[in-house]
Design a protein around this motif. Structure first.
Motif, PDB file in Angstrom:
ATOM      1  N   UNK A  30       0.789  -1.165  -0.060  1.00  0.00           N
ATOM      2  CA  UNK A  30       0.282  -0.106  -0.036  1.00  0.00           C
ATOM      3  C   UNK A  30       0.731   1.350   0.071  1.00  0.00           C
ATOM      4  N   UNK A  31       2.131   1.193   0.473  1.00  0.00           N
ATOM      5  CA  UNK A  31       2.812   2.418   0.560  1.00  0.00           C
ATOM      6  C   UNK A  31       3.727   2.655  -0.796  1.00  0.00           C
ATOM      7  N   UNK A  32       3.421   1.817  -1.783  1.00  0.00           N
ATOM      8  CA  UNK A  32       4.091   2.040  -3.035  1.00  0.00           C
ATOM      9  C   UNK A  32       3.343   2.816  -3.760  1.00  0.00           C
ATOM     10  N   UNK A  33       4.128   3.921  -4.533  1.00  0.00           N
ATOM     11  CA  UNK A  33       3.422   4.889  -5.242  1.00  0.00           C
ATOM     12  C   UNK A  33       2.317   4.333  -6.174  1.00  0.00           C
ATOM     13  N   UNK A  34       2.701   3.100  -6.936  1.00  0.00           N
ATOM     14  CA  UNK A  34       1.672   2.689  -7.868  1.00  0.00           C
ATOM     15  C   UNK A  34       0.525   2.136  -7.378  1.00  0.00           C
ATOM     16  N   UNK A  35       0.358   1.996  -6.052  1.00  0.00           N
ATOM     17  CA  UNK A  35      -0.964   1.648  -5.401  1.00  0.00           C
ATOM     18  C   UNK A  35      -1.843   2.575  -5.363  1.00  0.00           C
ATOM     19  N   UNK A  36      -1.435   3.647  -5.538  1.00  0.00           N
ATOM     20  CA  UNK A  36      -2.275   4.891  -5.302  1.00  0.00           C
ATOM     21  C   UNK A  36      -3.446   4.846  -6.719  1.00  0.00           C
ATOM     22  N   UNK A  37      -2.831   4.318  -7.844  1.00  0.00           N
ATOM     23  CA  UNK A  37      -3.592   4.007  -8.830  1.00  0.00           C
ATOM     24  C   UNK A  37      -4.753   2.987  -8.979  1.00  0.00           C
ATOM     25  N   UNK A  38      -4.765   2.262  -7.906  1.00  0.00           N
ATOM     26  CA  UNK A  38      -5.693   1.105  -7.639  1.00  0.00           C
ATOM     27  C   UNK A  38      -6.923   1.440  -7.582  1.00  0.00           C
ATOM     28  N   UNK A  39      -7.731   1.069  -8.494  1.00  0.00           N
ATOM     29  CA  UNK A  39      -9.206   1.197  -8.662  1.00  0.00           C
ATOM     30  C   UNK A  39     -10.020   1.071  -7.344  1.00  0.00           C
ATOM     31  N   UNK A  40      -9.616   0.121  -6.620  1.00  0.00           N
ATOM     32  CA  UNK A  40     -10.620  -0.337  -5.308  1.00  0.00           C
ATOM     33  C   UNK A  40     -10.081   0.893  -4.192  1.00  0.00           C
ATOM     34  N   UNK A  41      -8.867   1.499  -4.431  1.00  0.00           N
ATOM     35  CA  UNK A  41      -8.407   2.507  -3.415  1.00  0.00           C
ATOM     36  C   UNK A  41      -8.774   4.005  -3.899  1.00  0.00           C
ATOM     37  N   UNK A  42      -9.542   4.006  -4.974  1.00  0.00           N
ATOM     38  CA  UNK A  42     -10.033   5.356  -5.545  1.00  0.00           C
ATOM     39  C   UNK A  42      -9.257   5.850  -6.743  1.00  0.00           C
ATOM     40  N   UNK A  43      -8.241   4.854  -6.985  1.00  0.00           N
ATOM     41  CA  UNK A  43      -7.360   5.184  -7.993  1.00  0.00           C
ATOM     42  C   UNK A  43      -7.803   5.438  -9.274  1.00  0.00           C
ATOM     43  N   UNK A  44      -8.918   4.801  -9.767  1.00  0.00           N
ATOM     44  CA  UNK A  44      -9.459   5.075 -10.999  1.00  0.00           C
ATOM     45  C   UNK A  44      -9.902   6.461 -11.357  1.00  0.00           C
ATOM     46  N   UNK A  45     -10.267   7.252 -10.113  1.00  0.00           N
ATOM     47  CA  UNK A  45     -10.662   8.766 -10.197  1.00  0.00           C
ATOM     48  C   UNK A  45      -9.382   9.421 -10.378  1.00  0.00           C
ATOM     49  N   UNK A  46      -8.352   9.010  -9.703  1.00  0.00           N
ATOM     50  CA  UNK A  46      -6.903   9.620  -9.706  1.00  0.00           C
ATOM     51  C   UNK A  46      -6.547   9.637 -10.890  1.00  0.00           C
ATOM     52  N   UNK A  47      -6.665   8.332 -11.657  1.00  0.00           N
ATOM     53  CA  UNK A  47      -6.018   7.976 -12.843  1.00  0.00           C
ATOM     54  C   UNK A  47      -6.452   9.139 -14.025  1.00  0.00           C
ATOM     55  N   UNK A  48      -7.800   9.268 -13.889  1.00  0.00           N
ATOM     56  CA  UNK A  48      -8.443  10.383 -14.984  1.00  0.00           C
ATOM     57  C   UNK A  48      -8.028  11.723 -14.504  1.00  0.00           C
ATOM     58  N   UNK A  49      -7.594  12.019 -13.356  1.00  0.00           N
ATOM     59  CA  UNK A  49      -7.353  13.494 -13.045  1.00  0.00           C
ATOM     60  C   UNK A  49      -6.009  13.775 -12.701  1.00  0.00           C
ATOM     61  N   UNK A  50      -4.966  12.631 -12.777  1.00  0.00           N
ATOM     62  CA  UNK A  50      -3.686  13.054 -12.676  1.00  0.00           C
ATOM     63  C   UNK A  50      -3.138  14.095 -13.397  1.00  0.00           C
ATOM     64  N   UNK A  51      -3.469  14.466 -14.535  1.00  0.00           N
ATOM     65  CA  UNK A  51      -2.851  15.374 -15.267  1.00  0.00           C
ATOM     66  C   UNK A  51      -3.776  16.652 -15.703  1.00  0.00           C
TER      67      UNK A  51
END
Length: 459
Positions: free
Chosen positions: A438-459
């Motif tokens: 969970x502390x790896x930066x790649x885990x922040x993009x995980x959909x189950x952790x809200x990462x899908x929304x983060x992926x769409x707004x990262x840039x």
């Protein structure tokens, strides 16, 4: 002392590490393009309980004054070679537990296609795939071959950061881990768990749906090897297993501490990065016998390879410099590691060493007990998590280490035996799950952790 992990460094070409040992009578590596060779090597590794086989790669070639020297073809120095991803695919069905780590370039690959290739291998292997992330040390000739612009050393790491963001979105955010249901009376996948990714970065763009579903590990185990300041920063952020070129306890300890500091700066635990040192050993029943065996290997090599080999890794023609020139006065936009590793030595010193070692550090030479002593001292003194065996002669160097040194390490309680987890990540990193911590930066993009929304707004 912690239990050490072990991997085998291999290279799908006739030679390895910038040296030319293929003429040695015990060396079978000239058969690198035969599947039987690789079946033999992986069987040896798996029976010994090695955690993984590491497949190095390069896309460029030696270039001195705009030409590839004839000695390169005569000695099979840099070409030909095989694609490690294809080789890994061929070896999945011939292995059961052994991890397969392949090298992939963030300069030359396209992230969408690369993400699918790696996910496919991870699916078919049951979670045994690792990726050695490289920015391509032989970038100048490789960029010519691929028809892409040459990118300066530190900027290649900026490019790699952008590449990593795309593949994290694809591996972690596009498909949730339990999206596939495979219910013949219902649905194959839950549409609520399949997500569109959006990425508009400075180097890469990707919009749409991931081509492969979530694999057993999601993101493959991430390996990294750069020891320049920018390389250490990248490794501390992304790397899960970082391997170093070896050297003195003091030198390796400084590199280990620097990488762990970078991990902490990125919100990770210091021990979340497993750091392994490359090592080469020549074993004899006596120290004199070991020295004689090493000399036989050196005698099998042509010293004429050294200039071309060094140019392959750095783009620098050392024969054009005064032998008394300090290495620290040189500069390259290719592999800076191959300059900084020599400290205050001169061009003449390096050419003399390069013939025998290439990119490898000086080998451990002695009896099995002496080599075990050296390895334990280096591991304890530098806070290492394991070693990457870089054999001089295959398969005899690997077999001798397994038969003579590994049993001593096991007797002393610093090496395990057998396989204690099904996936490469669980085994190598000691995690309770096969996916990124969970502390790896790649885990922040995980959909189950809200990462899908983060992926769409990262840039």
């Amino acid at each position: 002392m912690k239990k050490l992990r072990f991997g085998l460094f291999e290279n799908p070409q006739a030679n390895d590490s910038g040296t030319s040992t293929w003429r040695h009578p015990d060396n079978k590596r000239d058969m690198f393009d035969r599947l039987d060779y690789w079946r033999e090597i992986t069987t040896i590794c798996e029976e010994a309980g090695f955690d993984f086989m590491f497949l190095a790669d390069a896309w460029g070639w030696a270039d001195v004054n705009g030409e590839r020297p004839e000695i390169c073809s005569v000695e099979g120095l840099d070409l030909p070679r095989l694609d490690p991803a294809i080789l890994a695919a061929a070896l999945i069905s011939t292995t059961t537990n052994l991890g397969l780590v392949l090298t992939g370039s963030t300069l030359l690959e396209q992230p969408y296609a690369f993400a699918r290739r790696i996910a496919s291998l991870d699916h078919l292997s049951g979670g045994r795939i690792g990726w050695n992330v490289v920015t391509t040390g032989t970038a100048e000739t490789a960029s010519q071959a691929f028809g892409v612009p040459m990118v300066a050393h530190d900027e290649r790491y900026d490019m790699a950061d952008d590449f990593m963001e795309v593949v994290y979105k694809l591996w972690e955010g596009a498909w949730e881990r339990d999206a596939l249901e495979r219910d013949k009376n219902g649905r194959f996948a839950d549409p609520a768990k399949v997500h569109r990714i959006e990425h508009d970065g400075p180097y890469f763009k990707s919009h749409g749906y991931g081509n492969s579903s979530y694999s057993p590990q999601g993101t493959p185990v991430l390996f990294q090897a750069g020891t320049s300041p920018r390389g250490r920063e990248f490794g501390g952020k992304h790397g899960e297993a970082v391997f170093l070129g070896g050297g003195s306890v003091e030198k390796v300890a400084e590199q280990v501490a620097s990488i762990r500091e970078e991990a902490v700066k990125n919100g990770r635990a210091a021990d979340s990065v497993k750091i392994m040192s490359a090592f080469t050993c020549v074993i004899g029943d006596t120290a004199d016998e070991a020295k004689a065996k090493l000399q036989a290997v050196l005698d099998a090599e042509s010293p004429d390879v050294a200039v071309a080999s060094y140019a392959w890794f750095t783009g620098l023609d050392l024969s054009s410099f005064d032998p008394a020139t300090p290495m620290k006065e040189l500069h390259t936009e290719l592999s800076q590691t191959q300059i900084t590793r020599f400290g205050d030595q001169t061009v003449g010193d390096v050419l003399a060493q390069w013939h025998g070692n290439g990119v490898r550090s000086k080998p451990f030479v002695g009896t099995a007990e002496q080599i075990a002593d050296e390895m334990i001292a280096l591991a304890e003194g530098a806070d290492l998590d394991g070693f990457l065996l870089t054999p001089m002669i295959q398969p005899s160097s690997t077999v001798e280490f397994i038969e003579k040194v590994l049993p001593i390490l096991r007797e002393r309680g610093v090496a395990g035996e057998g396989y204690d987890a099904p996936t490469l990540r669980e085994r190598l990193l000691g995690t309770d799950d096969s996916i990124l911590r969970d502390d790896h930066p790649g885990a922040a993009y995980r959909a189950a952790a809200g990462g899908s929304a983060a992926a769409e707004s990262a840039h």
